[in-house]
Design a protein around this motif. Structure first.
Motif, mmCIF file in Angstrom:
data_model
loop_
_atom_site.group_PDB
_atom_site.id
_atom_site.type_symbol
_atom_site.label_atom_id
_atom_site.label_comp_id
_atom_site.label_asym_id
_atom_site.label_seq_id
_atom_site.Cartn_x
_atom_site.Cartn_y
_atom_site.Cartn_z
ATOM 1 N N SER A 60 -1.138 -6.388 14.236
ATOM 2 C CA SER A 60 -1.873 -7.168 13.248
ATOM 3 C C SER A 60 -0.923 -7.825 12.265
ATOM 4 O O SER A 60 -1.123 -8.975 11.848
ATOM 5 N N PHE A 61 0.150 -7.113 11.881
ATOM 6 C CA PHE A 61 1.120 -7.673 10.938
ATOM 7 C C PHE A 61 1.856 -8.861 11.547
ATOM 8 O O PHE A 61 2.077 -9.874 10.875
ATOM 9 N N GLN A 62 2.236 -8.745 12.830
ATOM 10 C CA GLN A 62 2.921 -9.863 13.484
ATOM 11 C C GLN A 62 2.021 -11.096 13.553
ATOM 12 O O GLN A 62 2.490 -12.222 13.354
ATOM 13 N N ALA A 63 0.750 -10.881 13.830
ATOM 14 C CA ALA A 63 -0.189 -12.013 13.860
ATOM 15 C C ALA A 63 -0.329 -12.628 12.474
ATOM 16 O O ALA A 63 -0.456 -13.846 12.327
ATOM 17 N N LEU A 64 -0.302 -11.773 11.436
ATOM 18 C CA LEU A 64 -0.388 -12.285 10.067
ATOM 19 C C LEU A 64 0.801 -13.171 9.736
ATOM 20 O O LEU A 64 0.632 -14.300 9.265
ATOM 21 N N VAL A 65 2.018 -12.678 9.984
ATOM 22 C CA VAL A 65 3.205 -13.456 9.606
ATOM 23 C C VAL A 65 3.313 -14.714 10.462
ATOM 24 O O VAL A 65 3.812 -15.745 9.998
ATOM 25 N N LEU A 66 2.837 -14.647 11.709
ATOM 26 C CA LEU A 66 2.870 -15.844 12.548
ATOM 27 C C LEU A 66 1.901 -16.897 12.013
ATOM 28 O O LEU A 66 2.213 -18.088 11.992
ATOM 29 N N SER A 67 0.729 -16.460 11.541
ATOM 30 C CA SER A 67 -0.220 -17.414 10.969
ATOM 31 C C SER A 67 0.271 -17.939 9.622
ATOM 32 O O SER A 67 0.100 -19.121 9.306
ATOM 33 N N VAL A 68 0.908 -17.066 8.821
ATOM 34 C CA VAL A 68 1.494 -17.524 7.555
ATOM 35 C C VAL A 68 2.606 -18.528 7.832
ATOM 36 O O VAL A 68 2.784 -19.508 7.099
ATOM 37 N N ALA A 69 3.359 -18.292 8.911
ATOM 38 C CA ALA A 69 4.418 -19.236 9.293
ATOM 39 C C ALA A 69 3.855 -20.620 9.521
ATOM 40 O O ALA A 69 4.499 -21.635 9.224
ATOM 41 N N GLU A 207 8.504 -12.508 12.073
ATOM 42 C CA GLU A 207 8.380 -11.231 11.386
ATOM 43 C C GLU A 207 9.497 -11.045 10.361
ATOM 44 O O GLU A 207 9.320 -10.401 9.334
ATOM 45 N N VAL A 208 10.651 -11.635 10.646
ATOM 46 C CA VAL A 208 11.794 -11.564 9.726
ATOM 47 C C VAL A 208 11.827 -12.764 8.790
ATOM 48 O O VAL A 208 12.020 -12.632 7.580
ATOM 49 N N LEU A 209 11.609 -13.939 9.347
ATOM 50 C CA LEU A 209 11.781 -15.182 8.603
ATOM 51 C C LEU A 209 10.732 -15.384 7.516
ATOM 52 O O LEU A 209 11.054 -15.752 6.382
ATOM 53 N N VAL A 210 9.462 -15.138 7.845
ATOM 54 C CA VAL A 210 8.367 -15.458 6.920
ATOM 55 C C VAL A 210 8.438 -14.668 5.616
ATOM 56 O O VAL A 210 8.349 -15.254 4.525
ATOM 57 N N PRO A 211 8.583 -13.329 5.652
ATOM 58 C CA PRO A 211 8.675 -12.604 4.376
ATOM 59 C C PRO A 211 9.851 -13.053 3.518
ATOM 60 O O PRO A 211 9.734 -13.138 2.285
ATOM 61 N N VAL A 212 10.980 -13.360 4.147
ATOM 62 C CA VAL A 212 12.159 -13.801 3.400
ATOM 63 C C VAL A 212 11.890 -15.119 2.698
ATOM 64 O O VAL A 212 12.147 -15.279 1.496
ATOM 65 N N MET A 213 11.327 -16.094 3.430
ATOM 66 C CA MET A 213 11.120 -17.421 2.833
ATOM 67 C C MET A 213 10.013 -17.386 1.777
ATOM 68 O O MET A 213 10.134 -18.025 0.723
ATOM 69 N N ALA A 214 8.942 -16.631 2.023
ATOM 70 C CA ALA A 214 7.837 -16.585 1.066
ATOM 71 C C ALA A 214 8.257 -15.864 -0.214
ATOM 72 O O ALA A 214 7.980 -16.338 -1.326
ATOM 73 N N LEU A 215 8.936 -14.730 -0.082
ATOM 74 C CA LEU A 215 9.361 -13.964 -1.257
ATOM 75 C C LEU A 215 10.429 -14.720 -2.050
ATOM 76 O O LEU A 215 10.463 -14.668 -3.281
ATOM 77 N N ILE A 301 -2.443 -16.047 0.381
ATOM 78 C CA ILE A 301 -0.991 -16.186 0.230
ATOM 79 C C ILE A 301 -0.600 -17.653 0.173
ATOM 80 O O ILE A 301 0.176 -18.083 -0.687
ATOM 81 N N ASP A 302 -1.158 -18.433 1.093
ATOM 82 C CA ASP A 302 -0.787 -19.842 1.197
ATOM 83 C C ASP A 302 -1.199 -20.644 -0.034
ATOM 84 O O ASP A 302 -0.367 -21.288 -0.678
ATOM 85 N N THR A 303 -2.493 -20.613 -0.361
ATOM 86 C CA THR A 303 -3.021 -21.516 -1.386
ATOM 87 C C THR A 303 -2.892 -20.953 -2.795
ATOM 88 O O THR A 303 -2.414 -21.630 -3.707
ATOM 89 N N MET A 304 -3.356 -19.728 -2.983
ATOM 90 C CA MET A 304 -3.402 -19.165 -4.324
ATOM 91 C C MET A 304 -2.024 -18.744 -4.835
ATOM 92 O O MET A 304 -1.821 -18.638 -6.050
ATOM 93 N N ILE A 305 -1.092 -18.480 -3.924
ATOM 94 C CA ILE A 305 0.246 -18.048 -4.357
ATOM 95 C C ILE A 305 1.287 -19.152 -4.156
ATOM 96 O O ILE A 305 1.852 -19.660 -5.121
ATOM 97 N N ILE A 306 1.543 -19.542 -2.889
ATOM 98 C CA ILE A 306 2.642 -20.480 -2.614
ATOM 99 C C ILE A 306 2.347 -21.872 -3.179
ATOM 100 O O ILE A 306 3.203 -22.479 -3.841
ATOM 101 N N LEU A 355 12.190 -25.823 2.333
ATOM 102 C CA LEU A 355 11.454 -26.721 3.224
ATOM 103 C C LEU A 355 11.949 -26.576 4.656
ATOM 104 O O LEU A 355 11.159 -26.634 5.609
ATOM 105 N N PHE A 356 13.255 -26.383 4.811
ATOM 106 C CA PHE A 356 13.819 -26.181 6.155
ATOM 107 C C PHE A 356 13.217 -24.939 6.804
ATOM 108 O O PHE A 356 12.776 -24.962 7.954
ATOM 109 N N LEU A 357 13.192 -23.829 6.056
ATOM 110 C CA LEU A 357 12.645 -22.584 6.606
ATOM 111 C C LEU A 357 11.155 -22.708 6.870
ATOM 112 O O LEU A 357 10.654 -22.279 7.916
ATOM 113 N N PHE A 358 10.414 -23.309 5.911
ATOM 114 C CA PHE A 358 8.981 -23.497 6.093
ATOM 115 C C PHE A 358 8.713 -24.388 7.313
ATOM 116 O O PHE A 358 7.849 -24.086 8.145
ATOM 117 N N GLY A 359 9.424 -25.493 7.386
ATOM 118 C CA GLY A 359 9.227 -26.437 8.485
ATOM 119 C C GLY A 359 9.609 -25.847 9.830
ATOM 120 O O GLY A 359 8.915 -26.046 10.836
#
Length: 489
Positions: A60-69, A207-215, A301-306, A355-359
Motif C-alpha cells: 500500500s505504501f509503494q502504491a501511495l508514493v507512486l501515486s504521489v510521484a 519509494e526512495v525518491l518521492v519522500p526525499v523530494m517532498a520533504l 499531500i499534493d494540494t493542501m501541503i505541496i 522541478l527536476f525530481l518532480f518531473g
C-alpha cells in the motif's frame, strides 16, 4: 478550436461535474475524507501498509508514493504560479476547495479500482477506470472503457511525458545553463533504464525518491514561513478575500480565480481524472477502502501541503504584487524569483532541482499509465510494450528541445475529456462504492481494527474473486466478526 473546447470543458462542464461528484460523495459517504483522516496515518504506520503478498504485489505504501510521484509534478511549482498570475491569490483558495472535495473523489475512484482489479500474467494486479467501467457498468459500456484507455494513453503516455521533459529541461537551462539537448538525452537514458524494469522497479525508485523530494520542498517552505511569521495571517486573509472578489488584485476577478483554481487544482492533484486509480489498483491491501483512504491522503499531500508551499513562497515574497504584478515573470520563473527573494540566488537552483525530481518521477508515473492503458486491451505482444518504451524515450528527448505551446493546449483538451468520461462513470458507480464503504464501516463498528474484503460476498458486482485471496489469519478474523458486522449494518 483548442481554446474553444478548453473554455467549454473547463469553464462550464467540468466545474459542475467536479462539484457534483466531490460534494455528492462527500455527503453520501458522511464526509469520509474527514471521518477517516486520522486513519490515514494509522494505515501508513501499520506493518500492513508495507506488506506484500506471496506473489510480490506492491505494498500500500509503494502504491501511495507512486501515486504521489504522479500527482506531485510541475503543477505544484509552475501550475500554482500560473494560477496566481492569471487568477490572483484567490485561485489558491479554490485549489484548496478542489483538494478537499477531491479527497472524497479520490477515495471513490481508488476504492472502485481496488474492488474491480484483476490478476495479470506477470504477477501484478491491473486495474483503473477502464476496468471498473467495463466490469462495474457492464458490456454496454465497454466502448467507453476502451475510449478512456485511448485518452489515457494520449494524455499521459504521450502528451504529459513530453510536457514534463520540456519543463525539466528549460528549468535546468535557466538555473544551471545546461543546454536542453544534453538534459533531454540524459533524462531519456535514466528513464529508459528504469521503465524497462517494469512497474516494480518504478515503485522501488519512487519509494526512495518521492519522500526525499517532498520533504525537501516542505522543509524550504517551512524556512520561508519561519522568516515571515508575522505576515502569514495577512496572506491567508488576502487569499480568502480575493477568492470572493473582496480584494483588488491582479488577475481576472472572481471568475478567473475559480476557473484557474479548479483547473490547476485538478491538473495538480488529478482527483477525478482517473489516473491515480491505475496505480491504486496494483497494491496488495486487505480491503478496497484501505487504498481509498490512503489515496485520499495522497490528494491532501499534493494540494493542501505541496501546492500551499508554493503559494506561500510566492505570496510572501516581494516579487509578486497582488494589486498589480510588478514583475513580468510567470510560471516556474515566478516561483524561482520568489524563493530567491527569500533565501538568495541559490533558491533558483533549488526550485530547478525540485522541478527536476518532480518531473522525473512524474515521467515514470505517466509511463506506467500508458502501459496500463495498452494492457487493458489484453495484448500479449511484448514487442508492442517494447516499442512503447522506446517511443517514450524518444518523446522525452523531443519534448526537452521543442516549444510545446500547442501540445499544452491539446493536453488540456484530452485531460478534460478524460475527466469527463471518468466523472460520468463515477456517478453511475456511486451505489457499489457506498456498498463497499458500508462493509468497511460495519467491520470497524464491530471492532475489527483491520477490515477484510470477502470478494465472494460481492460476486454480484462482477468483481474478480481470484484477485482477492484472503490470508488465513485475515479469514479467521473475518469469521469471528461476521455476525457482529451484519448486526452493525
Amino acid at each position: 478550436m483548442l481554446d474553444f473546447f478548453n473554455d467549454i470543458l473547463w469553464g462550464k462542464v467540468l466545474i459542475a461535474l467536479l462539484i457534483a461528484v466531490g460534494l455528492g460523495f462527500t455527503l453520501a459517504s458522511r464526509f469520509v475524507q474527514f471521518r477517516y483522516f486520522g486513519r490515514m496515518f494509522r494505515i501508513l504506520s501499520a506493518s500492513q501498509a508495507f506488506k506484500k503478498d506471496k506473489h510480490g504485489h506492491l505494498s500500500s505504501f509503494q502504491a501511495l508514493v507512486l501515486s504521489v510521484a504522479g500527482r506531485v509534478g510541475g503543477g505544484n511549482i509552475a501550475g500554482v504560479a500560473v494560477a496566481i498570475t492569471l487568477g490572483g491569490p484567490g485561485a489558491v483558495f479554490w485549489m484548496w476547495v478542489v483538494g478537499l472535495m477531491g479527497m472524497a473523489t479520490s477515495f471513490l475512484e481508488c476504492t472502485l479500482a481496488q474492488a474491480y482489479k484483476r490478476n495479470d500474467t506477470d504477477g501484478t494486479y491491473r486495474g483503473g477506470p477502464a476496468h471498473y467501467i467495463a466490469r462495474g457498468l457492464g458490456r454496454k459500456w465497454s466502448w467507453v472503457a476502451a475510449l478512456y484507455s485511448v485518452l489515457l494513453l494520449i494524455t499521459f503516455g504521450f502528451g504529459f511525458n513530453a510536457l514534463q521533459s520540456y519543463a525539466v529541461a528549460t528549468s535546468l537551462e535557466d538555473a544551471f545553463g545546461i543546454p536542453v539537448y544534453y538534459s533531454g538525452i540524459g533524462l531519456a537514458m535514466v528513464v529508459g533504464l528504469i521503465i524497462f524494469g517494469g512497474v516494480k522497479r518504478i515503485a522501488r525508485v519512487s519509494e526512495v525518491l518521492v519522500p526525499v523530494m517532498a520533504l525537501g520542498y516542505l522543509l524550504i517552505a517551512l524556512v520561508v514561513l519561519g522568516l515571515n511569521l508575522d505576515r502569514i495571517p495577512g496572506v491567508i486573509g488576502l487569499i480568502v478575500n480575493s477568492a470572493f472578489g473582496l480584494e483588488p488584485v491582479a488577475g481576472g476577478g472572481i471568475g478567473a480565480a475559480i476557473m484557474m483554481g479548479v483547473k490547476r487544482g485538478l491538473f495538480s492533484n488529478e482527483a477525478g481524472l482517473g489516473s491515480a486509480p491505475n496505480v491504486a489498483a496494483v497494491a496488495y491491501v486487505p480491503h478496497p477502502a484501505n487504498q481509498g483512504v490512503v489515496q485520499a491522503f495522497s490528494v491532501f499531500i499534493d494540494t493542501m501541503i505541496i501546492c500551499s508551499c508554493t503559494a506561500f513562497i510566492i505570496l510572501l515574497s516581494g516579487v509578486y504584487d497582488p494589486a498589480g504584478q510588478a514583475s513580468d515573470v510567470g510560471g516556474v520563473a515566478l516561483t524561482q524569483a520568489a524563493l530567491a527573494d527569500h533565501v538568495g540566488e541559490w533558491g533558483r537552483s533549488f526550485v530547478s532541482s525540485a522541478l527536476f525530481l518532480f518531473g522525473f518521477s512524474t515521467i515514470l508515473y505517466n509511463y506506467y499509465l500508458g502501459e496500463n492503458s495498452i494492457n487493458f486491451f489484453n495484448t500479449e505482444n511484448q514487442n508492442l510494450f517494447t516499442g512503447f518504451r522506446v517511443l517514450i524515450i524518444g518523446l522525452v528527448c523531443w519534448g526537452a528541445t521543442t516549444d510545446l505551446g500547442t501540445v499544452f493546449a491539446f493536453a488540456d483538451v484530452t485531460m478534460g475529456l478524460l475527466a469527463l468520461v471518468n466523472l460520468i462513470a463515477l456517478i453511475f458507480l456511486f451505489k457499489p462504492a457506498l456498498r463497499i464503504l458500508r462493509d468497511f464501516d460495519g467491520q470497524i463498528a464491530a471492532g475489527v481494527e483491520q477490515p477484510v474484503f470477502d470478494a465472494k460476498r460481492f460476486a454480484d458486482m462482477n468483481v474478480d474473486t481470484d484477485a482477492w485471496e484472503i490470508e488465513p489469519e485475515d479469514l479467521e478474523r473475518l469469521r469471528q466478526h461476521t455476525g457482529d458486522v451484519v448486526q452493525a449494518r
